[in-house]
Write a protein that holds these residues in place. Structure first.
Motif, PDB file in Angstrom:
ATOM      1  N   ARG A  62       4.119  11.806  -1.767  1.00 54.98           N
ATOM      2  CA  ARG A  62       2.675  11.577  -1.635  1.00 54.98           C
ATOM      3  C   ARG A  62       2.341  10.985  -0.263  1.00 54.98           C
ATOM      4  O   ARG A  62       1.334  11.323   0.347  1.00 54.98           O
ATOM      5  CB  ARG A  62       2.202  10.647  -2.756  1.00 54.98           C
ATOM      6  N   GLN A  63       3.192  10.074   0.231  1.00 51.05           N
ATOM      7  CA  GLN A  63       2.992   9.547   1.572  1.00 51.05           C
ATOM      8  C   GLN A  63       3.082  10.656   2.618  1.00 51.05           C
ATOM      9  O   GLN A  63       2.322  10.674   3.594  1.00 51.05           O
ATOM     10  CB  GLN A  63       4.049   8.481   1.892  1.00 51.05           C
ATOM     11  N   TRP A  64       4.011  11.568   2.418  1.00 48.49           N
ATOM     12  CA  TRP A  64       4.168  12.676   3.367  1.00 48.49           C
ATOM     13  C   TRP A  64       2.900  13.527   3.407  1.00 48.49           C
ATOM     14  O   TRP A  64       2.430  13.908   4.486  1.00 48.49           O
ATOM     15  CB  TRP A  64       5.367  13.532   2.973  1.00 48.49           C
ATOM     16  N   GLY A  81       0.234  11.457   5.150  1.00 51.17           N
ATOM     17  CA  GLY A  81       0.566  11.303   6.558  1.00 51.17           C
ATOM     18  C   GLY A  81       0.310  12.559   7.345  1.00 51.17           C
ATOM     19  O   GLY A  81      -0.201  12.518   8.474  1.00 51.17           O
ATOM     20  N   TYR A  83      -0.815   9.490   9.787  1.00 51.64           N
ATOM     21  CA  TYR A  83      -0.299   8.132   9.665  1.00 51.64           C
ATOM     22  C   TYR A  83       1.135   8.045  10.182  1.00 51.64           C
ATOM     23  O   TYR A  83       1.950   8.955   9.992  1.00 51.64           O
ATOM     24  CB  TYR A  83      -0.340   7.660   8.211  1.00 51.64           C
ATOM     25  N   LEU A 124       3.314   2.613   7.029  1.00 53.76           N
ATOM     26  CA  LEU A 124       2.754   2.305   5.714  1.00 53.76           C
ATOM     27  C   LEU A 124       1.494   1.459   5.853  1.00 53.76           C
ATOM     28  O   LEU A 124       0.496   1.697   5.156  1.00 53.76           O
ATOM     29  CB  LEU A 124       3.804   1.560   4.886  1.00 53.76           C
ATOM     30  N   MET A 178      -1.507   3.535   6.797  1.00 61.86           N
ATOM     31  CA  MET A 178      -1.987   4.331   5.679  1.00 61.86           C
ATOM     32  C   MET A 178      -2.826   3.486   4.718  1.00 61.86           C
ATOM     33  O   MET A 178      -3.922   3.889   4.304  1.00 61.86           O
ATOM     34  CB  MET A 178      -0.795   4.936   4.930  1.00 61.86           C
ATOM     35  N   ASN A 232      11.075   3.897   4.737  1.00 58.77           N
ATOM     36  CA  ASN A 232       9.734   4.343   4.389  1.00 58.77           C
ATOM     37  C   ASN A 232       9.147   5.281   5.436  1.00 58.77           C
ATOM     38  O   ASN A 232       8.462   6.256   5.101  1.00 58.77           O
ATOM     39  CB  ASN A 232       8.822   3.124   4.196  1.00 58.77           C
ATOM     40  N   PHE A 234       7.520  10.190   6.254  1.00 60.42           N
ATOM     41  CA  PHE A 234       6.502  10.888   7.027  1.00 60.42           C
ATOM     42  C   PHE A 234       7.063  12.022   7.892  1.00 60.42           C
ATOM     43  O   PHE A 234       6.285  12.772   8.478  1.00 60.42           O
ATOM     44  CB  PHE A 234       5.790   9.908   7.975  1.00 60.42           C
ATOM     45  N   VAL A 251       1.697  -0.528  -3.704  1.00 63.19           N
ATOM     46  CA  VAL A 251       1.590   0.732  -2.954  1.00 63.19           C
ATOM     47  C   VAL A 251       1.487   1.912  -3.908  1.00 63.19           C
ATOM     48  O   VAL A 251       0.670   2.821  -3.719  1.00 63.19           O
ATOM     49  CB  VAL A 251       2.787   0.901  -2.004  1.00 63.19           C
ATOM     50  N   LEU A 280      -1.606   4.608  -4.241  1.00 61.73           N
ATOM     51  CA  LEU A 280      -1.396   6.036  -4.003  1.00 61.73           C
ATOM     52  C   LEU A 280      -1.888   6.898  -5.156  1.00 61.73           C
ATOM     53  O   LEU A 280      -2.201   8.074  -4.963  1.00 61.73           O
ATOM     54  CB  LEU A 280       0.090   6.310  -3.764  1.00 61.73           C
TER      55      LEU A 280
END
Length: 493
Positions: free
Chosen positions: A97-99, A102, A107, A110, A113, A255, A259, A407, A411
């Protein structure tokens, strides 16, 4: 001869790393994003092995066998199985989900974001500050380890301060030159080498033990044959596994790798292969430590049992190769930490609080300066190794783990608020710090700050505190985001 060979191998690694760094420098754009994230273009093999080498290297070579030597091979379950599977799942649930976010929003960290998600410089700075607080002493401990190892390798010819200083200068030169791309490429080489050497050592020693009376079976102590052996409670083992896996997920150097994947296919392949790679590494490493206990070897004072085992059952040149590889692996962890620490400083502290209009090229230069400052500061601290910093470094996994559930809520839950995030992050950190540094406190027989809570360790209890605060405060406060949550999450849905 052995010491000269070990030093020679470490020197050869440095030469190769600098050569790779020079190539990486030639193909790296002069932007902060490319310097920190390699243009978000890493493939499956490189992403898998750079995460692998950055995260597991030094602990696998030294800490893993030491732990198995003293406590038994059940840590295979904690590290090899539980954390291999748990971290793989977290990579999918949080990292993927961060990818997506990002890639859509550009981003790099962290903190960036989360700060954008809630329109809060304070939250951005808090996440960066917490991360640097736990990361700084952890980098220092790597320098302590490298300096001590070089001093031992040369029988004191290279004093501790010179060894730690030399390693620090090398890492500064290398990281400033190459950025994430060079770090990832050398990590890949190091990861393949590390996995190969552990299995070669395992096969060599297993063959030697098989030729002795009783065979390999006799090398396993009776008390180690039943996993757990009455030493660990289920709560203790689960606490360790959960705390380490969630802590690893929030480590800056790990972390940020969420990304950098080139594509969705790369991400999915990588976190699917991760548990397999972890098991392949930890099974032989922890069995080697158990065998060392079974054959009656002595743990050196303040030392590591693996070199003793290697010296007993393998030729000197092979033992030297493995130990030198461990030193190189230690550096492969430290370089990523320096890069991430500098990115959190420049991206999440300098840019929002000092110069919001800084250009990409200026931030790129500042990031390289940040590496120099961060490495120099940790080196100075390593010369004194103050007890408080050592304690912070040793409890860093739990500190980072406190970030994970807030976090995760941010998300996935659109109704998470700025106040909820600030309460969850700050509250869980304060609770954990109180358990690490404060006195034990009971109120009416109830443990408020203690070493354990009905068998559960403080990192896991602190995570629960953070979750309750994040959700509870969000439920009673107004939504506060920099943009409509539905727009923000379009990229991740």
């Amino acid at each position: 001869m052995s010491a000269l060979l070990e030093v020679g191998i470490v020197a050869a690694y440095m030469v190769v790393a600098l050569a790779v760094g020079a190539v990486a420098y030639r193909v790296t754009d002069r932007t902060a994003e490319d310097y920190y994230l390699a243009g978000r273009g890493l493939g499956t093999g490189v992403l898998l092995f750079t995460t692998f080498a950055t995260l597991l290297s030094a602990f696998t070579f030294f800490g893993g066998p030491n732990t198995a030597f003293s406590s038994g091979p059940e840590w295979i379950l904690v590290m090899g199985l539980m954390d291999g599977v748990l971290f793989g799942l977290l990579w999918y649930l949080l990292g993927y989900r961060q990818w997506l976010l990002g890639r859509a929003h550009g981003y790099v960290t962290l903190g960036e974001m989360l700060g954008d998600r809630f329109g809060s410089k304070t939250l951005r700075g808090l996440v960066a500050g917490v991360s640097i607080f736990w990361l700084f002493p952890y980098v220092m401990l790597q320098q302590v380890g490298a300096g001590t190892a070089l001093e031992a390798l040369t029988d004191g010819l290279v004093p501790y301060w010179a060894g730690a200083g030399f390693i620090t200068l090398f890492m500064i030169a290398y990281v400033v030159l190459s950025g994430m791309r060079g770090v990832a490429w050398t990590d890949t080489l190091q990861g393949v080498f590390m996995l190969s050497m552990v299995w070669l050592a395992f096969a060599w020693i297993a063959n030697a033990l098989a030729a002795e009376p009783g065979g390999i079976g006799a090398a396993m102590p009776d008390e180690f044959r039943a996993l757990g052996g009455g030493v660990y409670s289920p709560q203790w083992m689960l606490s360790q596994a959960v705390g380490i896996a969630f802590g690893v997920t929030m480590f800056p150097q790990v972390n940020q790798r969420f990304f950098v994947g080139k594509s969705e296919k790369v991400l999915k392949r990588t976190f699917a292969l991760w548990p397999v790679l972890v098991v392949l590494l930890f099974v032989p490493a922890f069995l080697l430590g158990s065998w060392a206990q079974g054959v009656g070897l002595a743990m050196p004072d303040g030392g590591n049992v693996l070199p003793v085992l290697l010296a007993e059952y393998t030729p000197g040149w092979f033992a030297a190769l493995v130990v030198a590889g461990a030193l190189a692996a230690m550096m492969s962890s430290s370089d990523s930490m320096l890069l991430s620490g500098a990115s959190y400083f420049t991206r999440d502290l300098y840019r929002p609080f000092v110069n919001a209009d800084a250009s990409e090229s200026y931030e790129n230069k500042l990031g390289r300066i940040g590496v120099v400052v961060f490495a120099s500061a940790t080196f100075v601290a390593s010369l004194f190794t103050p007890g408080t910093l050592v304690e912070i470094g040793e409890t860093a996994f739990g500190g980072f783990a406190q970030l994970a559930l807030p976090v995760g809520v941010a998300l996935y839950w659109r109704n998470t608020t700025r106040s909820g995030m600030l309460a969850g992050v700050a509250g869980s950190q304060l609770f954990y710090l109180a358990t690490v540094f404060g006195p034990t406190v009971y109120v009416g027989g109830f443990p408020v700050f203690a070493d354990a809570y009905w068998g559960w360790l403080p990192p896991v209890v602190g995570m629960a505190v953070g979750l309750v605060l994040t959700v509870g405060v969000s439920a009673v406060t107004a939504q506060a985001t920099s943009e409509d949550a539905s727009v923000y999450f379009e990229a991740a849905d």
